[in-house]
Motif scaffolding. Sequence first.
Motif, PDB file in Angstrom:
ATOM      1  N   ILE A   1      39.714   4.324   0.154  1.00  0.00           N
ATOM      2  CA  ILE A   1      40.649   4.855   1.140  1.00  0.00           C
ATOM      3  C   ILE A   1      41.683   5.670   0.375  1.00  0.00           C
ATOM      4  O   ILE A   1      42.469   5.122  -0.411  1.00  0.00           O
ATOM      5  CB  ILE A   1      41.303   3.734   1.962  1.00  0.00           C
ATOM      6  CG1 ILE A   1      40.200   3.020   2.748  1.00  0.00           C
ATOM      7  CG2 ILE A   1      42.390   4.306   2.874  1.00  0.00           C
ATOM      8  CD1 ILE A   1      40.650   1.939   3.666  1.00  0.00           C
ATOM      9  N   PRO A   2      41.655   7.005   0.569  1.00  0.00           N
ATOM     10  CA  PRO A   2      42.551   7.882  -0.182  1.00  0.00           C
ATOM     11  C   PRO A   2      44.026   7.557   0.080  1.00  0.00           C
ATOM     12  O   PRO A   2      44.393   7.120   1.166  1.00  0.00           O
ATOM     13  CB  PRO A   2      42.210   9.280   0.346  1.00  0.00           C
ATOM     14  CG  PRO A   2      40.863   9.151   0.967  1.00  0.00           C
ATOM     15  CD  PRO A   2      40.777   7.744   1.475  1.00  0.00           C
ATOM     16  N   ASN A   3      44.799   7.810  -0.935  1.00  0.00           N
ATOM     17  CA  ASN A   3      46.250   7.617  -0.851  1.00  0.00           C
ATOM     18  C   ASN A   3      46.907   8.878  -1.413  1.00  0.00           C
ATOM     19  O   ASN A   3      47.512   8.853  -2.474  1.00  0.00           O
ATOM     20  CB  ASN A   3      46.653   6.375  -1.643  1.00  0.00           C
ATOM     21  CG  ASN A   3      48.096   5.990  -1.435  1.00  0.00           C
ATOM     22  OD1 ASN A   3      48.737   6.437  -0.501  1.00  0.00           O
ATOM     23  ND2 ASN A   3      48.605   5.139  -2.322  1.00  0.00           N
TER      24      ASN A   3
ATOM     25  N   VAL B   1      39.366   0.046  -2.834  1.00  0.00           N
ATOM     26  CA  VAL B   1      38.045   0.489  -3.292  1.00  0.00           C
ATOM     27  C   VAL B   1      37.055  -0.639  -3.061  1.00  0.00           C
ATOM     28  O   VAL B   1      37.369  -1.812  -3.308  1.00  0.00           O
ATOM     29  CB  VAL B   1      38.052   0.845  -4.807  1.00  0.00           C
ATOM     30  CG1 VAL B   1      36.649   1.162  -5.315  1.00  0.00           C
ATOM     31  CG2 VAL B   1      38.987   2.013  -5.079  1.00  0.00           C
ATOM     32  N   GLY B   2      35.855  -0.270  -2.607  1.00  0.00           N
ATOM     33  CA  GLY B   2      34.762  -1.218  -2.496  1.00  0.00           C
ATOM     34  C   GLY B   2      33.537  -0.672  -3.214  1.00  0.00           C
ATOM     35  O   GLY B   2      33.237   0.519  -3.091  1.00  0.00           O
TER      36      GLY B   2
ATOM     37  N   MET C   1      35.671  -5.774  -4.448  1.00  0.00           N
ATOM     38  CA  MET C   1      36.585  -5.242  -3.457  1.00  0.00           C
ATOM     39  C   MET C   1      37.990  -5.286  -4.039  1.00  0.00           C
ATOM     40  O   MET C   1      38.445  -6.335  -4.510  1.00  0.00           O
ATOM     41  CB  MET C   1      36.532  -6.068  -2.167  1.00  0.00           C
ATOM     42  CG  MET C   1      35.156  -6.219  -1.560  1.00  0.00           C
ATOM     43  SD  MET C   1      34.500  -4.671  -0.948  1.00  0.00           S
ATOM     44  CE  MET C   1      32.770  -5.118  -0.716  1.00  0.00           C
ATOM     45  N   LEU C   2      38.673  -4.150  -4.004  1.00  0.00           N
ATOM     46  CA  LEU C   2      40.027  -4.046  -4.539  1.00  0.00           C
ATOM     47  C   LEU C   2      40.968  -3.531  -3.454  1.00  0.00           C
ATOM     48  O   LEU C   2      40.555  -2.793  -2.554  1.00  0.00           O
ATOM     49  CB  LEU C   2      40.068  -3.084  -5.727  1.00  0.00           C
ATOM     50  CG  LEU C   2      39.163  -3.398  -6.921  1.00  0.00           C
ATOM     51  CD1 LEU C   2      39.241  -2.281  -7.958  1.00  0.00           C
ATOM     52  CD2 LEU C   2      39.528  -4.733  -7.547  1.00  0.00           C
ATOM     53  N   GLY C   3      42.233  -3.881  -3.571  1.00  0.00           N
ATOM     54  CA  GLY C   3      43.241  -3.391  -2.637  1.00  0.00           C
ATOM     55  C   GLY C   3      42.947  -3.836  -1.217  1.00  0.00           C
ATOM     56  O   GLY C   3      42.606  -4.993  -0.973  1.00  0.00           O
ATOM     57  N   ILE C   4      43.042  -2.895  -0.288  1.00  0.00           N
ATOM     58  CA  ILE C   4      42.869  -3.212   1.129  1.00  0.00           C
ATOM     59  C   ILE C   4      41.455  -3.690   1.449  1.00  0.00           C
ATOM     60  O   ILE C   4      41.245  -4.421   2.416  1.00  0.00           O
ATOM     61  CB  ILE C   4      43.294  -2.007   2.005  1.00  0.00           C
ATOM     62  CG1 ILE C   4      43.505  -2.463   3.442  1.00  0.00           C
ATOM     63  CG2 ILE C   4      42.322  -0.858   1.885  1.00  0.00           C
ATOM     64  CD1 ILE C   4      44.219  -1.439   4.297  1.00  0.00           C
ATOM     65  N   PHE C   5      40.477  -3.332   0.621  1.00  0.00           N
ATOM     66  CA  PHE C   5      39.109  -3.823   0.830  1.00  0.00           C
ATOM     67  C   PHE C   5      39.048  -5.335   0.589  1.00  0.00           C
ATOM     68  O   PHE C   5      38.202  -6.014   1.145  1.00  0.00           O
ATOM     69  CB  PHE C   5      38.119  -3.125  -0.103  1.00  0.00           C
ATOM     70  CG  PHE C   5      37.743  -1.739   0.335  1.00  0.00           C
ATOM     71  CD1 PHE C   5      36.488  -1.485   0.866  1.00  0.00           C
ATOM     72  CD2 PHE C   5      38.626  -0.680   0.219  1.00  0.00           C
ATOM     73  CE1 PHE C   5      36.124  -0.216   1.268  1.00  0.00           C
ATOM     74  CE2 PHE C   5      38.281   0.596   0.612  1.00  0.00           C
ATOM     75  CZ  PHE C   5      37.026   0.834   1.143  1.00  0.00           C
ATOM     76  N   ARG C   6      39.921  -5.845  -0.237  1.00  0.00           N
ATOM     77  CA  ARG C   6      39.969  -7.286  -0.504  1.00  0.00           C
ATOM     78  C   ARG C   6      40.876  -7.996   0.504  1.00  0.00           C
ATOM     79  O   ARG C   6      40.554  -9.072   0.991  1.00  0.00           O
ATOM     80  CB  ARG C   6      40.472  -7.563  -1.922  1.00  0.00           C
ATOM     81  CG  ARG C   6      40.561  -9.062  -2.232  1.00  0.00           C
ATOM     82  CD  ARG C   6      40.991  -9.359  -3.650  1.00  0.00           C
ATOM     83  NE  ARG C   6      39.953  -9.160  -4.627  1.00  0.00           N
ATOM     84  CZ  ARG C   6      38.932  -9.992  -4.863  1.00  0.00           C
ATOM     85  NH1 ARG C   6      38.809 -11.078  -4.159  1.00  0.00           N
ATOM     86  NH2 ARG C   6      38.050  -9.728  -5.783  1.00  0.00           N
TER      87      ARG C   6
ATOM     88  N   THR D   1      38.647  -3.858   7.091  1.00  0.00           N
ATOM     89  CA  THR D   1      38.278  -2.764   6.173  1.00  0.00           C
ATOM     90  C   THR D   1      37.008  -3.123   5.416  1.00  0.00           C
ATOM     91  O   THR D   1      36.087  -2.312   5.294  1.00  0.00           O
ATOM     92  CB  THR D   1      39.431  -2.479   5.193  1.00  0.00           C
ATOM     93  OG1 THR D   1      40.601  -2.166   5.939  1.00  0.00           O
ATOM     94  CG2 THR D   1      39.096  -1.334   4.263  1.00  0.00           C
ATOM     95  N   ARG D   2      36.959  -4.340   4.927  1.00  0.00           N
ATOM     96  CA  ARG D   2      35.764  -4.812   4.217  1.00  0.00           C
ATOM     97  C   ARG D   2      34.540  -4.758   5.127  1.00  0.00           C
ATOM     98  O   ARG D   2      33.482  -4.257   4.733  1.00  0.00           O
ATOM     99  CB  ARG D   2      35.978  -6.235   3.714  1.00  0.00           C
ATOM    100  CG  ARG D   2      34.771  -6.821   2.992  1.00  0.00           C
ATOM    101  CD  ARG D   2      34.927  -8.307   2.725  1.00  0.00           C
ATOM    102  NE  ARG D   2      35.952  -8.575   1.743  1.00  0.00           N
ATOM    103  CZ  ARG D   2      35.710  -9.127   0.557  1.00  0.00           C
ATOM    104  NH1 ARG D   2      34.502  -9.478   0.212  1.00  0.00           N
ATOM    105  NH2 ARG D   2      36.676  -9.335  -0.275  1.00  0.00           N
TER     106      ARG D   2
END
Length: 179
Positions: free
Chosen positions: A87-89, A132-133, A160-165, A170-171
């Motif tokens: 997910i771009p930031n 990131v996933g 899974m990192l960040g919002i994916f976790r 999102t996951r």
Amino acid sequence: MEKEFASIIEQLGEDVSRPGLVDTPKRAAKAMKFLTRGYQQSLDEVINGAMFPTENSEMVIVKDIELYSMCEHHMLPFIGKCHVGYIPNGQVIGLSKIARIVDMYARRLQIQENMTKEVADAIMQATGAAGVGVVIEAKHMCMMMRGIEKQNSSMKTSMMLGIFRSNQATRTEFLSLIR
């Protein structure tokens, strides 16, 4: 490296001077250098400045990136595909760079579990993404050709990192889109 391959061939009981094997040590050394070329690359070189500003904050996915690697335990290949979502930031990475990052880590002596994390960490570091996933599915020759000899087994790993976790929705979206 050629000398080492010649020694291995001789230790197998072969005659390295027979016509079919005369150039094998040279070819094997060249192949090994190619198969492990990821050691000669860095994340900055692979990305090569291909970062672009964006206002998009929706999921970006590149799936079915084929990969070829070699397990660090037996130096036998594992072959599969990698799915990457982020997910771009504020910025996106050039599309081909995601596949190049996968290749850079795949072209090292590796275990799949670590490679999955390395790819996810690299994408997160490069993009500053909100999350990131990464999912990798692969067949391992060390399990197929030797040992247990199971031809139809495959391994799936995820990171899974960040919002994916932290965000189940999102996951779930990522996992459903890569199916």
